[in-house]
Write an enzyme that holds these catalytic residues in place. Structure first.
Site, PDB file in Angstrom:
ATOM      1  N   HIS A 154       0.839  -1.205   0.000  1.00 37.16           N
ATOM      2  CA  HIS A 154       0.000   0.000   0.000  1.00 37.16           C
ATOM      3  C   HIS A 154       0.869   1.248   0.000  1.00 37.16           C
ATOM      4  O   HIS A 154       1.873   1.307   0.715  1.00 37.16           O
ATOM      5  CB  HIS A 154      -0.904   0.034   1.244  1.00 37.16           C
ATOM      6  CG  HIS A 154      -2.001  -0.974   1.216  1.00 37.16           C
ATOM      7  ND1 HIS A 154      -3.223  -0.728   0.647  1.00 37.16           N
ATOM      8  CD2 HIS A 154      -2.050  -2.255   1.675  1.00 37.16           C
ATOM      9  CE1 HIS A 154      -3.986  -1.795   0.771  1.00 37.16           C
ATOM     10  NE2 HIS A 154      -3.296  -2.749   1.372  1.00 37.16           N
ATOM     11  N   GLU A 200      -7.383   0.126  -6.027  1.00 34.26           N
ATOM     12  CA  GLU A 200      -6.809  -1.155  -5.639  1.00 34.26           C
ATOM     13  C   GLU A 200      -5.996  -1.787  -6.765  1.00 34.26           C
ATOM     14  O   GLU A 200      -6.392  -1.747  -7.933  1.00 34.26           O
ATOM     15  CB  GLU A 200      -7.918  -2.139  -5.225  1.00 34.26           C
ATOM     16  CG  GLU A 200      -8.548  -1.822  -3.899  1.00 34.26           C
ATOM     17  CD  GLU A 200      -9.343  -2.995  -3.366  1.00 34.26           C
ATOM     18  OE1 GLU A 200      -9.099  -4.136  -3.808  1.00 34.26           O
ATOM     19  OE2 GLU A 200     -10.209  -2.771  -2.505  1.00 34.26           O
TER      20      GLU A 200
HETATM   21  N1  API Z   1     -10.256  -5.114  -0.956  1.00 37.16           N
HETATM   22  C1  API Z   1      -9.170  -5.590  -0.135  1.00 37.16           C
HETATM   23  C2  API Z   1      -7.830  -5.237  -0.684  1.00 37.16           C
HETATM   24  C3  API Z   1      -7.504  -6.057  -1.854  1.00 37.16           C
HETATM   25  C4  API Z   1      -6.066  -5.876  -2.154  1.00 37.16           C
HETATM   26  C5  API Z   1      -5.735  -6.336  -3.533  1.00 37.16           C
HETATM   27  N2  API Z   1      -6.260  -5.412  -4.516  1.00 37.16           N
HETATM   28  C6  API Z   1      -4.246  -6.461  -3.689  1.00 37.16           C
HETATM   29  O1  API Z   1      -3.810  -6.780  -4.810  1.00 37.16           O
HETATM   30  O2  API Z   1      -3.521  -6.288  -2.700  1.00 37.16           O
HETATM   31  C7  API Z   1      -9.284  -5.179   1.311  1.00 37.16           C
HETATM   32  O3  API Z   1     -10.400  -4.939   1.784  1.00 37.16           O
HETATM   33  O4  API Z   1      -8.220  -5.155   1.987  1.00 37.16           O
END
Ligand code: API
Length: 274
Positions: A154, A200
């Site tokens: 992130h 995302e």
């Molecule tokens: N919707 C998810 C995150 C998905 C993460 C994904 N998009 C990745 O590739 O890390 C959540 O609630 O944490």
């Protein structure tokens, strides 16, 4: 082959949940992408599979796949939905989820909300991961983001408005992120409240992102912008995040919010890409 599925969401971040505990399903990245397609498939932000746990004390092994077929190590909202599903199936109010990012204890609260202990954030550049050694509190990108891993990468931009959201795709693919990244845009309203939108990785902008909310609070605390207990307001609703300071869960990030089941169904996987 007909297989049943659950369609659930956490604050509008939606999931197709397939149960492989009775036997593995013929899932490929192409078939996952076809199932996740909003018009040609069932449609979801992530496809989630359940398998028998092998980790000590865990009730189920959970994997998360993006609509582009890529696998994510963590998915906070889906973890909350799976915890709710296990509770409904077994009556266990404290299910433990084994994931690729670690073993996550969950709790079904008296008010029906679901808490997941998302574990300890990884703050070293190698763990995010980033392409080169650097301070993850200030990345050399326009907008001066911070980075952290919740078991998935992130980057958090601290913004006054969300005009940068349209740059999410390019940022996701920036060479600084060798495994790409989820890109969060956080507006700090008070030391206890932030507004967050997330582009995302492998999915695009979603109504909510649980691991993104955890990463945003961790990065904001590191910058001295919010308290360790913070309400994160996403398009789809509110998550309560706590980066625990002391006690047996010190260093862990707890995430609490609502879950919902939209419908259950069956699908013939053979009619989707092989
Ligand atoms: N919707 C998810 C995150 C998905 C993460 C994904 N998009 C990745 O590739 O890390 C959540 O609630 O944490």
């Amino acid at each position: 082959m007909q297989t049943s599925f659950f369609k659930m969401h956490g604050l509008g971040n939606d999931f197709v949940i397939l149960d492989e505990r009775a036997g593995h399903l013929p899932l490929t990245p192409a078939r996952i992408a076809a199932l996740a397609h909003r018009r040609r498939g069932i449609g979801c932000d992530q496809l989630v599979t359940l398998r028998p746990a092998c980790a000590e004390g865990a009730d189920v092994f959970v994997r998360f796949f993006n609509p582009d077929g890529s696998e994510a190590g963590a998915c906070g909202n889906a973890s909350r939905c799976v915890a709710e599903l296990i509770f409904r199936q077994t009556g266990n109010r404290r299910p433990v989820l084994q994931t690729r990012a670690g073993t996550l204890p969950a709790r079904i609260e008296a008010d029906g909300l679901v808490t997941v202990d998302m574990g300890v954030p990884r703050l070293e550049w190698q763990a995010v991961p980033l392409a080169v050694e650097m301070d993850t509190l200030h990345l050399p990108l326009e907008g001066d983001p911070a980075a952290a891993s919740m078991g998935n990468p992130h980057a958090t931009f601290f913004v006054k408005d969300f005009s940068m959201l349209s740059h999410g795709h390019a940022l996701e693919h920036d060479p600084l992120f060798p495994e790409r990244a989820n890109i969060g845009f956080a507006r700090i309203d008070t030391p206890e409240h932030m507004r967050l939108k997330v582009h995302e990785r492998g999915a695009g902008v979603t109504e909510a992102c649980g691991s993104g909310a955890c990463a945003a609070v961790v990065n904001a605390v590191r910058r001295g912008l919010v308290q360790r207990r913070c309400t994160v307001e996403l398009d789809g609703g509110l998550l309560q995040i706590e980066w625990v300071e002391s006690g047996p869960q010190a260093g862990h990030v707890l995430m609490t919010g609502a879950t919902a089941t939209a419908f259950e169904g069956t699908v013939d996987l053979a009619t989707y890409a092989s």
